[in-house]
Design a protein around this motif. Structure first.
Motif, PDB file in Angstrom:
ATOM      1  N   GLY A 128       0.806  -1.205   0.000  1.00 39.76           N
ATOM      2  CA  GLY A 128       0.000   0.000   0.000  1.00 39.76           C
ATOM      3  C   GLY A 128       0.843   1.260   0.000  1.00 39.76           C
ATOM      4  N   ARG A 129       0.306   2.324  -0.554  1.00 40.64           N
ATOM      5  CA  ARG A 129       0.949   3.638  -0.540  1.00 40.64           C
ATOM      6  C   ARG A 129      -0.108   4.705  -0.320  1.00 40.64           C
ATOM      7  NH1 ARG A 129       6.231   4.391  -2.570  1.00 40.64           N
ATOM      8  NH2 ARG A 129       7.102   2.593  -3.660  1.00 40.64           N
ATOM      9  N   ARG A 130       0.303   5.797   0.247  1.00 40.73           N
ATOM     10  CA  ARG A 130      -0.579   6.958   0.378  1.00 40.73           C
ATOM     11  C   ARG A 130      -0.451   7.809  -0.881  1.00 40.73           C
ATOM     12  NH1 ARG A 130       0.030  11.347   5.183  1.00 40.73           N
ATOM     13  NH2 ARG A 130       2.022  11.599   4.109  1.00 40.73           N
ATOM     14  N   ILE A 131      -1.579   8.217  -1.448  1.00 40.53           N
ATOM     15  CA  ILE A 131      -1.602   9.065  -2.646  1.00 40.53           C
ATOM     16  C   ILE A 131      -1.653  10.515  -2.198  1.00 40.53           C
ATOM     17  CG2 ILE A 131      -2.821   9.634  -4.771  1.00 40.53           C
ATOM     18  CD1 ILE A 131      -3.957   6.820  -4.763  1.00 40.53           C
ATOM     19  N   ILE A 132      -0.690  11.307  -2.679  1.00 42.41           N
ATOM     20  CA  ILE A 132      -0.564  12.707  -2.275  1.00 42.41           C
ATOM     21  C   ILE A 132      -0.735  13.590  -3.511  1.00 42.41           C
ATOM     22  CG2 ILE A 132       0.981  14.424  -1.247  1.00 42.41           C
ATOM     23  CD1 ILE A 132       2.324  12.167   0.262  1.00 42.41           C
ATOM     24  N   ASN A 133      -1.460  14.681  -3.345  1.00 40.50           N
ATOM     25  CA  ASN A 133      -1.638  15.638  -4.436  1.00 40.50           C
ATOM     26  C   ASN A 133      -0.259  16.164  -4.856  1.00 40.50           C
ATOM     27  OD1 ASN A 133      -2.178  18.001  -6.017  1.00 40.50           O
ATOM     28  ND2 ASN A 133      -4.248  18.038  -5.122  1.00 40.50           N
ATOM     29  N   ILE A 134       0.087  15.930  -6.114  1.00 40.32           N
ATOM     30  CA  ILE A 134       1.427  16.314  -6.571  1.00 40.32           C
ATOM     31  C   ILE A 134       1.561  17.825  -6.713  1.00 40.32           C
ATOM     32  CG2 ILE A 134       1.852  14.127  -7.749  1.00 40.32           C
ATOM     33  CD1 ILE A 134       1.013  15.415 -10.353  1.00 40.32           C
ATOM     34  N   SER A 135       0.440  18.543  -6.628  1.00 36.85           N
ATOM     35  CA  SER A 135       0.497  20.002  -6.755  1.00 36.85           C
ATOM     36  C   SER A 135       0.722  20.691  -5.412  1.00 36.85           C
ATOM     37  CB  SER A 135      -0.803  20.520  -7.383  1.00 36.85           C
ATOM     38  OG  SER A 135      -0.975  19.980  -8.675  1.00 36.85           O
ATOM     39  N   ILE A 139      -1.182  17.656  -0.463  1.00 36.41           N
ATOM     40  CA  ILE A 139      -2.267  17.250   0.427  1.00 36.41           C
ATOM     41  C   ILE A 139      -2.598  15.777   0.165  1.00 36.41           C
ATOM     42  CG2 ILE A 139      -4.699  17.615   1.012  1.00 36.41           C
ATOM     43  CD1 ILE A 139      -4.323  20.539   0.235  1.00 36.41           C
ATOM     44  N   PRO A 140      -2.736  14.950   1.232  1.00 37.35           N
ATOM     45  CA  PRO A 140      -3.094  13.538   1.029  1.00 37.35           C
ATOM     46  C   PRO A 140      -4.464  13.417   0.380  1.00 37.35           C
ATOM     47  CG  PRO A 140      -2.235  13.910   3.258  1.00 37.35           C
ATOM     48  CD  PRO A 140      -2.458  15.250   2.652  1.00 37.35           C
ATOM     49  N   LEU A 141      -4.553  12.541  -0.618  1.00 38.11           N
ATOM     50  CA  LEU A 141      -5.817  12.350  -1.350  1.00 38.11           C
ATOM     51  C   LEU A 141      -6.440  10.992  -1.055  1.00 38.11           C
ATOM     52  CD1 LEU A 141      -4.796  13.774  -4.845  1.00 38.11           C
ATOM     53  CD2 LEU A 141      -6.082  14.929  -3.034  1.00 38.11           C
ATOM     54  N   GLY A 142      -5.612   9.962  -0.817  1.00 37.71           N
ATOM     55  CA  GLY A 142      -6.185   8.645  -0.601  1.00 37.71           C
ATOM     56  C   GLY A 142      -5.108   7.593  -0.491  1.00 37.71           C
ATOM     57  N   TYR A 143      -5.503   6.330  -0.701  1.00 33.69           N
ATOM     58  CA  TYR A 143      -4.599   5.195  -0.579  1.00 33.69           C
ATOM     59  C   TYR A 143      -4.796   4.272  -1.777  1.00 33.69           C
ATOM     60  CZ  TYR A 143      -5.073   6.850   4.231  1.00 33.69           C
ATOM     61  OH  TYR A 143      -5.136   7.625   5.347  1.00 33.69           O
ATOM     62  N   ILE A 144      -3.718   3.572  -2.139  1.00 29.66           N
ATOM     63  CA  ILE A 144      -3.809   2.539  -3.161  1.00 29.66           C
ATOM     64  C   ILE A 144      -3.264   1.251  -2.572  1.00 29.66           C
ATOM     65  CG2 ILE A 144      -1.561   3.195  -4.188  1.00 29.66           C
ATOM     66  CD1 ILE A 144      -2.709   2.205  -6.869  1.00 29.66           C
ATOM     67  N   TYR A 145      -3.969   0.140  -2.811  1.00 28.03           N
ATOM     68  CA  TYR A 145      -3.560  -1.177  -2.333  1.00 28.03           C
ATOM     69  C   TYR A 145      -3.474  -2.108  -3.533  1.00 28.03           C
ATOM     70  CZ  TYR A 145      -5.374   0.967   1.945  1.00 28.03           C
ATOM     71  OH  TYR A 145      -5.619   1.825   2.976  1.00 28.03           O
ATOM     72  N   ILE A 146      -2.309  -2.693  -3.745  1.00 29.46           N
ATOM     73  CA  ILE A 146      -2.107  -3.672  -4.819  1.00 29.46           C
ATOM     74  C   ILE A 146      -2.033  -5.040  -4.171  1.00 29.46           C
ATOM     75  CG2 ILE A 146      -0.588  -4.437  -6.665  1.00 29.46           C
ATOM     76  CD1 ILE A 146       0.315  -1.590  -7.059  1.00 29.46           C
ATOM     77  N   ASN A 147      -3.012  -5.894  -4.491  1.00 29.18           N
ATOM     78  CA  ASN A 147      -3.134  -7.194  -3.857  1.00 29.18           C
ATOM     79  C   ASN A 147      -2.441  -8.267  -4.691  1.00 29.18           C
ATOM     80  OD1 ASN A 147      -4.807  -6.148  -1.756  1.00 29.18           O
ATOM     81  ND2 ASN A 147      -6.526  -6.176  -3.198  1.00 29.18           N
ATOM     82  N   MET A 148      -1.778  -9.210  -4.006  1.00 29.25           N
ATOM     83  CA  MET A 148      -1.142 -10.359  -4.658  1.00 29.25           C
ATOM     84  C   MET A 148      -1.774 -11.628  -4.098  1.00 29.25           C
ATOM     85  SD  MET A 148       2.882  -9.226  -4.388  1.00 29.25           S
ATOM     86  CE  MET A 148       3.370 -10.795  -5.066  1.00 29.25           C
ATOM     87  N   ASP A 149      -2.102 -12.547  -4.979  1.00 34.40           N
ATOM     88  CA  ASP A 149      -2.651 -13.844  -4.565  1.00 34.40           C
ATOM     89  C   ASP A 149      -1.512 -14.685  -3.982  1.00 34.40           C
ATOM     90  OD1 ASP A 149      -3.813 -16.284  -4.233  1.00 34.40           O
ATOM     91  OD2 ASP A 149      -4.797 -16.323  -6.197  1.00 34.40           O
TER      92      ASP A 149
END
Length: 608
Positions: A186-193, A196-206
């Motif tokens: 997982g990583r925190r998504i930050i406004n590149i401008s 400001i934190p915008l959200g999170y992304i989770y990449i799942n592996m089986d």
């Protein structure tokens, strides 16, 4: 009774030699084969175990590199995703304008592409910072804000945009209509401008796909490949039944105490080979465990094969080699031991002479040669001692009569012009100078004593030459270091007599001492520097290359000190001189750092 014993002996004595040898060989071979069988089995067992350990290390190294590469790729995918413009736009908008709808469509396309970019990426989830907006790939169902609480959002906030790996968990949502075991990054998504934190992304592996990456092994080995965390909990394994279980405490202690190496583990019931290596992410380790019996199932057959074809030849060669080698090599071994003893300095050692063959002749010549060397060594060492004694006496004799006369004349003049206080100081300095010069015949003195010697000498010289000043600066760490007596005074005298005496004003002699490192060892360095007229390269060269009968007193003093140093400490130490015309001369002197009263051991012919 006695006749019954004598008859077999007589019969054996009357046998042909060939039969005697056959009977003796049989009597020797029968017990020896058993011994050799056990020895060869153990040797082969150890070799096979060593090969198995190396093979396990190599196998695990390949798997570790593969997994690290996969994890790095997944992290890179997540790093690219958090700066994706549609993702940024969707998370930053309220979703009502047409552009937002188009970005949402592009987001889902991007999520699908991210899953298709690697066969090990199972699904992707993006969640807004408030948790009210969630976007995920189309293979997921039943995704709710409550279900997403399984992801550690607080760890992502602490990581400040860095990747956070999430250990294996059973998905609370459905993946392709079923619950499966997942690992995630997982990583925190930050406004590149504006940051400001915008959200999170989770990449799942089986997890099952990940285990297939390293789970294949030779059939029948019954091996276990697994990834564990710092607590020993298994988070991935080629055996699904081991997931979320914890390894034995003894195994964990062995794994973490023997970092990145293979070890043999025996719990009393089963012996296994356990290899482990640290992964580059978090505190995870990959562990490979295989029963040793699976690797050794053909060992006994190999041992029997070796014995069947080689036992007779080995035993026959062993008997012959023992008998004949002892008979032939015993005089050579004695001679070799005598040579080793002589090489270690025991020149009174002699080799016994038991025959007149080549070895006996060699031993005779060796003993004769050692006797001659011993006589030469005694002669050379005696000459070296005499030479050193003469050099020291010559050094003491270098206190020139004219210096004494000039000093006495100075005292007489001061008696006429001043009161007795100054005269007392000069007389005391002169007495201290001669007292420390003679030094009761001691060859090694502390640096602080040599410093007092220099101060007495320079005080007298500054009375005589009022335009000369001096600075003595010795590091306090070397004050108790032992150096040869009268080591620095001749160099200071050369500096005054040939560099500063004729200088009208501003004459300065600087003497310093400190510790420096040379070739990994601590040495003492003394520097005598003046600001006199200096010397050109030709004069510098003449100091070292003049013939003995062409040396003046200054060159002789420098050469004498150089020879004293190298005779005691070796050619790696001594004096170096540099000069610039009009800027003075700098003399550097280096000797080993020694605090013992005896100093370093003197170099002799034996040890050189």
């Amino acid at each position: 009774m006695g006749g019954d014993v004598i008859k077999p002996i007589t019969y054996f004595q009357d046998m042909p030699i060939r039969k005697k040898i056959q009977i003796i060989n049989i009597l020797i071979i029968l017990p020896s084969i058993l011994f050799l069988t056990i020895t060869l089995y153990n040797m082969t067992l150890n070799q096979v175990m060593e090969r198995a350990l190396r093979s396990s290390d190599h196998k695990l190294e390949l798997i570790t590199n593969t997994i690290n590469t996969l994890f790095n790729n997944i992290e890179n995918y997540s790093k690219l995703a958090i700066i994706n413009k549609p993702y940024q736009s969707v998370l930053n908008s309220d979703g009502t304008d047409p552009q937002s709808l188009e970005d949402i469509q592009l987001m889902y396309v991007g999520l699908t592409s991210l899953v298709e970019s690697s066969p090990y990426i199972d699904s992707v989830v993006i969640q807004s910072i408030q948790g009210n907006k969630t976007y995920y790939t189309n293979n997921l169902t039943n995704v709710t804000e409550n279900n997403l609480s399984i992801y550690p959002g607080d760890q992502l906030i602490t990581a400040k945009g860095s990747a956070v790996w999430i250990e294996t968990f059973q998905s609370p949502f459905l993946v392709n209509a079923q619950h499966i075991n997942l690992l995630a990054v997982g990583r925190r998504i930050i406004n590149i401008s504006n940051g400001i934190p915008l959200g999170y992304i989770y990449i799942n592996m089986d997890e099952s796909k990940l285990s297939k990456l390293y789970g294949n092994d030779e059939e029948g080995l019954q091996s276990k490949l697994m990834i564990i965390n710092a607590n020993g909990t298994i988070i991935s394994s080629n055996d699904p039944g081991l997931l979320q279980t914890t390894l034995d405490t003894e195994k964990l202690q062995m794994i973490f105490s023997n970092d990145n190496s293979s070890q043999i583990f025996d719990n009393g019931k089963e012996t296994t080979i356990i290899s482990s290596k640290a992964l580059s992410k978090k505190d995870w380790r990959i562990v490979y465990e295989v029963p040793s019996k699976a690797l050794m199932k053909d060992q006994w057959k190999i041992t029997l094969f070796i014995l069947g074809y080689g036992a007779l030849g080995l035993l026959f060669a062993l008997v012959l080699s023992i008998v004949f080698s002892n008979w032939i090599t015993k005089p050579i071994v004695r001679l070799s031991r005598a040579m080793m003893a002589v090489g270690n300095g025991k020149l009174d050692t002699r080799s016994p002479i038991t025959s007149k063959d080549e070895v006996g002749q060699l031993a005779y010549k060796f003993n004769d040669m050692v006797g001659e060397i011993q006589g030469l060594m005694d002669t050379v060492n005696q000459e070296e001692k005499q030479k050193r004694s003469l050099e020291l006496r010559l050094m003491y004799s270098q206190i020139k009569p004219h210096f004494l006369y000039n000093t006495l004349e100075t005292i007489r003049s001061m008696a006429l012009m001043t009161k007795a206080h100054d005269i007392s100081k000069v007389v005391k300095a002169l007495g201290d100078f001669y007292r420390m010069s003679l030094n009761k015949g001691q060859e090694l003195i502390p640096v602080i004593q040599e410093k007092k010697h220099l101060e007495s000498y320079l005080y007298i010289q500054t009375i005589r030459y009022s335009h000369i000043d001096y600075i003595i600066d010795f590091d306090s760490q070397i004050e108790n270091c032992r150096i040869p007596n009268m080591l620095l005074q001749p160099l200071v005298e050369n500096s005054i007599q040939h560099g500063l005496r004729e200088k009208q004003t501003g004459a300065l002699c600087e003497i310093s001492g400190f510790i420096e490192t040379k070739d990994g060892a601590d040495v003492v360095c003394f520097v005598i520097k003046d600001n006199g007229k200096g010397m050109n390269e030709e004069l510098l060269a003449n100091i070292w290359h003049r013939e003995q009968n062409q040396l003046d007193l200054s060159s002789f003093g420098i050469r004498n000190i150089q020879e004293r140093i190298q005779l005691r400490y070796g050619p790696g130490y001594g004096i170096s001189i540099s000069s610039v015309i009009g800027s003075g001369v700098e003399v550097q002197l280096r000797i080993p750092l020694a605090f013992d009263k005896k100093g370093l051991p003197e170099r002799s012919v034996k040890s050189s």
